[in-house]
Structure formats: C-alpha cells, structure tokens
Design an enzyme around this catalytic site. Structure first.
Site: not given
Length: 347
Positions: A30-32, A107, A152-153, A155, A203
């Site tokens: 997944p890539m924004t 996602q 993750a990350h 968020y 994730r």
C-alpha cells in the site's frame, strides 16, 4: 548488467491462504498517492491498479483508504472508503483488477488522533470501531478479496499499541496487553460483519514515524505476548513492515520481523522493506532521494526457507507496473529506477 545468481521461481509459486488463492507471492504494498480528489477514486485509479494486475502481481493492497470519522484523514485527496461516490469508484477498481486476473484488498485506515488517543471518550472509540467494521462490510459487498487493517507507522491503531502515544488509564491503556484492546475490538467487529472465511490482514510495525529504532516488543517473548490477542481476535495474515527486510529483528537470530511473527504465531506473513532497492523508502521524504535497483537473491532464499509467505513490493511497483513480469522473465536491465521524478508520474 545486474544478474540474479538464483532462480526467482519461488516468488512465482501459487499459494492458498484460506479463501485467498494467489497466483504468486508478490504483493503490491500500500502506497499513499493522493490521486483521489475529494476522496473519490476515479478511472485513473482503477487503471493504475489494473496495470499491476495485468503484469503479474499476485495480490494488490490498495493505498490507505480512510474510514468515516472526523479525524480519519487531514488530506483531501486521500481516498475514502465511505460514501456513495467513493464506494462506486472502488467498485470499478475491483472490477478492473478482477477482469485482469488479479486479487485486491483495500487497506482500511485511520491516520490517528490529532492530539493523542486519550482525547477520545469510550463512546467515541466505539464509534470508530464501528466505522472500521462498516468499511470492512463495504469491502466484502464490493467484491474485494479481503481487507487489510493499518495498524502500523504511528497511525491510530498503532497509537493505541505504543506506550509513548497511549497515556490512557482505562481499559484501553496500561500494560502491553491492555494496549491491544482497541485493535482487538476493531478486528473482532470486522470479523463479525465479514464472516469467518473473509481474509483479514493486519499491518504492523515496530518502528514509528518519529523513531525508527522504536519497538513495541523488545524480545521474542514479548512479541509473542503482543501478537497472541491479535491472533485470537481473528487476524489471518500479518503484514510486517520494516524499512529494510534483510535486517534481523532481534539479536541472536537472522529472522526478520515477518520471520519472527510467523514463527511465533504460525500465521502466514508478508515481508516488506526496500525489496529490490538499495535505499529505504523514508529517504525519499527526508532527503528527496531515489534508489537504485539491486538483486533479490537473499530475499528469494528467505522465501524458499519459508521464513515468510509473501513479499510486498512498494516503490519498484509504484514506478514500474511491469516489475513482476520483468523479474520473472529476467529482463533486469529494463527495470525502471526509483527516482523522485519517477514518482510524479505514477502511471
């Protein structure tokens, strides 16, 4: 000329993970991209994902799609996963990908509390949990092949996980197990609406956006304690985010985060982190740097050793829709390099 000394065929073996039947082990990470004005994915988004399916990607995980909550996103062009127009756009994406023979999951995302998770009342937490569940229900209705929950990350779900961003003293805060409660409720609510056979991917990352060395669990024993309630809640697959897939997660073992997660839970895992590139992805945002293509022998060997089950590829697939096909056919010199200029196209 870049050559691979080892066969890449392990990447192209089919796999069945419950009801999720994939033609190979390559996952589009997944890539924004922020290419969905007012949160509505258009035909360009459908074409973007279709091209990856046409070129042999086994599973596509969409860019983060936000749930229906006031804090879910502060970016106007990040796609929504609620509202008629946005959901119709996603229905078109699913149709295009399936027509091309691909598999796709959204996602589902909440970008996080504007202050910290202590600002939410228990009633609002319940509303957020139900917003996740509503998105999961819509994903199944639209014909997606599963869902991924973004935990993750730094968020929202990860904010609850991490002691430094979760100061709560009620049942959603406290020790490590208590800090999993929010995620458990989200997973259980999603499972309830999609049923027992619909795949749920979670994730996870140890690292945080403001601390690359952070760890939710400092030892394998603590990681097992952390993962157990998530497994019990209904996670089918763990997507284990690292910045460099080849780095060991704990001293004394070569296993990476995905390797340890699979070993401790017995669940299938997805590894990710600078696959096929010589630089990790945060350098693009912090320094404007691209990355050069490199060999993937070590990755293939780990996959063959069954340390993990699937391999997520991000930036390489972002700039080169045919990455998987080129890798399989040995057309290595045709790979498009990842540069900051290339990301402006994102076809």
């Amino acid at each position: 000329m870049m050559n691979y000394s080892q066969s890449v065929e392990p990447l192209f073996q089919p796999i069945e993970l419950g009801n999720l039947k994939l033609s190979n082990r390559i996952v589009m990470a997944p890539m924004t991209r922020q290419f969905s004005p007012d949160g509505i994915p258009g035909t360009n988004v459908a074409s973007y994902y279709r091209r990856r399916a046409e070129n042999g990607v086994g599973l596509i995980v969409t860019e983060g799609t936000v749930i229906n909550h006031r804090d879910a996103s502060n970016q106007v062009n990040v796609p929504h996963f609620y509202g008629g127009a946005a959901l119709n756009g996603w229905a078109n994406v699913v149709s295009e990908v399936h027509e091309a023979g691909g598999r796709i999951i959204p996602q589902i995302w909440h970008m996080g509390a504007k202050g910290h998770v202590g600002d939410y009342s228990e009633a609002e937490i319940t509303e957020i949990v139900q917003a996740f569940a509503q998105a999961a229900s819509e994903a199944k209705r639209l014909g997606f092949d599963g869902i991924e929950l973004h935990g993750a990350h730094s968020y929202l779900i990860d904010q609850f996980f991490y002691e430094k961003t979760n100061p709560r003293t009620d049942r959603y805060g406290g020790d490590m197990l208590a800090r999993t409660r929010f995620a458990v409720e989200v997973i259980e609510a999603c499972r309830e609406v999609v049923g027992p056979e619909f795949p749920i991917v979670l994730r996870l990352s140890q690292w945080k956006t403001d601390d690359f060395q952070a760890k939710l669990a400092e030892t394998p024993e603590l990681l097992e304690q952390f993962l157990t309630p998530l497994v019990n809640a209904g996670v089918d697959i763990f997507h284990c985010s690292t910045r460099r897939f080849w780095e060991p997660e704990f001293e004394g073992s070569d296993l990476n985060f995905a390797g340890w997660t699979k070993k401790l839970t017995g669940k299938p895992t997805i590894t990710v982190g600078s696959v096929g590139l010589d630089g990790e992805f945060t350098s693009l945002f912090t320094e404007g740097k691209g990355a050069n293509n490199v060999g993937i022998d070590g990755l293939v060997q780990r996959l063959e050793n069954e340390e993990f089950d699937l391999v997520a590829v991000g930036r390489s697939l972002m700039v080169d829709p045919a990455w998987a096909k080129k890798i399989r056919k040995g057309r290595i010199d045709e790979l498009i390099p990842f540069t900051s200029e290339a990301t402006k196209v994102l076809t």
